[in-house]
Design a protein around this motif. Structure first.
Motif, PDB file in Angstrom:
ATOM      1  N   TYR A 164      12.383  46.561  37.717  1.00  0.00           N
ATOM      2  CA  TYR A 164      11.679  45.951  38.848  1.00  0.00           C
ATOM      3  C   TYR A 164      12.128  46.609  40.164  1.00  0.00           C
ATOM      4  N   LEU A 165      13.422  46.794  40.306  1.00  0.00           N
ATOM      5  CA  LEU A 165      13.949  47.400  41.533  1.00  0.00           C
ATOM      6  C   LEU A 165      13.457  48.834  41.708  1.00  0.00           C
ATOM      7  N   VAL A 166      13.310  49.557  40.606  1.00  0.00           N
ATOM      8  CA  VAL A 166      12.746  50.910  40.654  1.00  0.00           C
ATOM      9  C   VAL A 166      11.276  50.832  41.054  1.00  0.00           C
ATOM     10  N   ARG A 167      10.517  49.940  40.425  1.00  0.00           N
ATOM     11  CA  ARG A 167       9.080  49.788  40.713  1.00  0.00           C
ATOM     12  C   ARG A 167       8.841  49.468  42.184  1.00  0.00           C
ATOM     13  N   GLU A 168       9.748  48.679  42.761  1.00  0.00           N
ATOM     14  CA  GLU A 168       9.610  48.272  44.166  1.00  0.00           C
ATOM     15  C   GLU A 168      10.235  49.290  45.129  1.00  0.00           C
TER      16      GLU A 168
END
Length: 182
Positions: A164-168
């Motif tokens: 999620y942190l990568v996607r964001e």
């Protein structure tokens, strides 16, 4: 010195043996710092009636929500179908009771990420094994050698949160950060 309010993430690897991970991101001038605040899993057995399994899963989810909230985002791995009809039914049963627990605390799953995407974001390849996913999680969070995940479900839950942190675009794929276990 922080430049923004920390972000608290609840990441879920949902099955009849779900994993729960709580990550907190502090945005420092030197870059984001991801801390693994809590990780746990529950184990159920097919020898127990589904009603018992689901009650236990809901209780575990409620405990994590109560003890580690509030959360800014809830993320889970996307699931479409299992190996067979029964497998699919039990996972969706677990999914439903976790959604029930989330709803009691005013949450819903905000984001779903496919397993292939989670693997790619944490390891660099979408076909990574469970061991490779755990190694990627360990590398990204700089976990100490003596830290142990009790199950793959725990390391998978952490991987979902990291994805999620990568996607964001909060962290870069596979990149080591100054995270620590609280």
């Amino acid at each position: 010195m922080t430049s923004a309010k920390p972000i608290r993430i609840l990441a879920l690897d949902i099955s009849t043996n779900p994993g729960f991970a709580v990550l907190e991101v502090k945005r420092l001038k030197s870059g984001p710092r991801v801390n693994l605040v809590h990780v746990t899993s529950v184990s159920t057995t097919s020898q127990s009636p589904d009603s018992h399994r689901y009650s236990y899963i809901e209780a575990a989810a409620t405990m994590v929500l109560h003890e580690h909230g509030p959360f800014d985002v809830v993320v889970r791995e996307h699931y479409t179908k299992g190996r067979n009809k029964r497998s699919t039914q039990t996972v969706f049963g677990a999914w439903a009771v976790i959604d029930l627990a989330l709803g009691k605390y005013g949450y819903k799953a905000d984001v779903e990420i496919t397993p292939t995407t989670v693997k790619k974001d944490v390891t660099g390849k979408g076909s990574a094994s469970k061991d490779e996913v755990e190694a990627g999680v360990r590398r990204i969070l700089s976990l100490p050698a003596d830290f142990t995940f009790r199950t793959d479900d725990e390391s998978d839950a952490v991987a979902i949160g990291l994805s999620y942190l990568v996607r964001e675009k909060i962290i870069k794929p596979g990149r080591r950060n100054d995270g620590a276990l609280n």
